[in-house]
Scaffold this motif. Structure first.
Motif, PDB file in Angstrom:
ATOM      1  N   GLY A  42      15.478  -5.029  45.119  1.00  0.00           N
ATOM      2  CA  GLY A  42      16.585  -5.570  45.892  1.00  0.00           C
ATOM      3  C   GLY A  42      17.904  -4.993  45.408  1.00  0.00           C
ATOM      4  O   GLY A  42      17.951  -4.194  44.470  1.00  0.00           O
ATOM      5  N   LEU A  43      18.960  -5.402  46.066  1.00  0.00           N
ATOM      6  CA  LEU A  43      20.298  -4.911  45.741  1.00  0.00           C
ATOM      7  C   LEU A  43      21.262  -6.080  45.702  1.00  0.00           C
ATOM      8  O   LEU A  43      21.098  -7.049  46.446  1.00  0.00           O
ATOM      9  N   ALA A  59      30.254  -6.998  53.497  1.00  0.00           N
ATOM     10  CA  ALA A  59      28.879  -7.008  52.992  1.00  0.00           C
ATOM     11  C   ALA A  59      28.329  -8.430  52.967  1.00  0.00           C
ATOM     12  O   ALA A  59      27.169  -8.659  53.316  1.00  0.00           O
ATOM     13  N   THR A  60      29.156  -9.381  52.575  1.00  0.00           N
ATOM     14  CA  THR A  60      28.728 -10.782  52.564  1.00  0.00           C
ATOM     15  C   THR A  60      28.389 -11.241  53.977  1.00  0.00           C
ATOM     16  O   THR A  60      27.357 -11.887  54.201  1.00  0.00           O
ATOM     17  N   ARG A  74      18.560 -14.090  49.808  1.00  0.00           N
ATOM     18  CA  ARG A  74      19.210 -13.988  48.499  1.00  0.00           C
ATOM     19  C   ARG A  74      18.293 -14.649  47.477  1.00  0.00           C
ATOM     20  O   ARG A  74      17.782 -15.742  47.713  1.00  0.00           O
ATOM     21  N   VAL A  75      18.132 -13.971  46.353  1.00  0.00           N
ATOM     22  CA  VAL A  75      17.347 -14.513  45.249  1.00  0.00           C
ATOM     23  C   VAL A  75      18.152 -14.350  43.970  1.00  0.00           C
ATOM     24  O   VAL A  75      19.048 -13.504  43.906  1.00  0.00           O
ATOM     25  N   ARG A  82      24.376 -15.438  37.002  1.00  0.00           N
ATOM     26  CA  ARG A  82      25.589 -15.588  37.810  1.00  0.00           C
ATOM     27  C   ARG A  82      25.543 -14.755  39.083  1.00  0.00           C
ATOM     28  O   ARG A  82      26.350 -14.965  39.976  1.00  0.00           O
ATOM     29  N   ARG A  83      24.607 -13.827  39.163  1.00  0.00           N
ATOM     30  CA  ARG A  83      24.552 -12.896  40.299  1.00  0.00           C
ATOM     31  C   ARG A  83      23.359 -13.195  41.193  1.00  0.00           C
ATOM     32  O   ARG A  83      22.411 -13.851  40.788  1.00  0.00           O
ATOM     33  N   GLN A  84      23.450 -12.665  42.403  1.00  0.00           N
ATOM     34  CA  GLN A  84      22.350 -12.759  43.344  1.00  0.00           C
ATOM     35  C   GLN A  84      21.894 -11.358  43.720  1.00  0.00           C
ATOM     36  O   GLN A  84      22.648 -10.396  43.638  1.00  0.00           O
ATOM     37  N   THR A  85      20.646 -11.292  44.141  1.00  0.00           N
ATOM     38  CA  THR A  85      20.081 -10.059  44.646  1.00  0.00           C
ATOM     39  C   THR A  85      19.635 -10.314  46.073  1.00  0.00           C
ATOM     40  O   THR A  85      19.169 -11.401  46.394  1.00  0.00           O
TER      41      THR A  85
END
Length: 141
Positions: A42-43, A59-60, A74-75, A82-85
């Motif tokens: 994923g990215l 992008a969001t 989203r994972v 703190r981040r999502q992929t």
């Protein structure tokens, strides 16, 4: 030769638009799905935006749109809480493969018309052209 490669690049753009039409999404969404499907892990939304040349807010919005359509989810990031992929869903995989089936079949028919020596030379040539294109893109950064 360069004219034929340019024609191939234009045909690729046409095929991307055809894929988007078949999936019922915009071209940018189809290109985003291509990036997501090509990334096993994923990215991040920001990285996806960079690859597409769009701003973070765009992008969001794009990820929201893909998620609403069932194409992405989203994972949690595997190493940073703190981040999502963003990953492509199984539904997206199936829909994209189904939509691309006629294209892949046509390409396979073209490949079947080549003898093994022609096929090997074609593969080597296409890989070399791809390397030149990647080098060109890297110099533009």
């Amino acid at each position: 030769m360069a004219v034929a490669i340019r024609e191939l690049l234009q045909a690729n753009d046409d095929a991307t638009r055809g894929l988007a039409r078949r999936l019922g999404v915009g071209v940018t969404d189809a290109v985003a799905l291509d990036h997501l499907l090509g990334s096993m892990a994923g990215l991040g939304p920001t990285e996806l935006g960079h690859r597409l040349g769009i701003r973070s807010a765009s992008a969001t919005t794009l990820v929201d749109r893909l998620q609403s359509a069932g194409h992405a989810q989203r994972v949690p990031h595997p190493s940073d809480r703190r981040r999502q992929t963003v990953i492509a869903t199984e539904t997206a995989h199936a829909e994209v493969i189904g939509a691309l089936a006629p294209l892949f079949e046509g390409i396979e028919q073209a490949v079947d018309r080549l003898d093994p020596v022609q096929a090997a030379a074609t593969v080597a040539f296409l890989r070399e052209v791809a390397a030149v294109m990647r080098a060109y893109a890297a110099d533009e950064a």
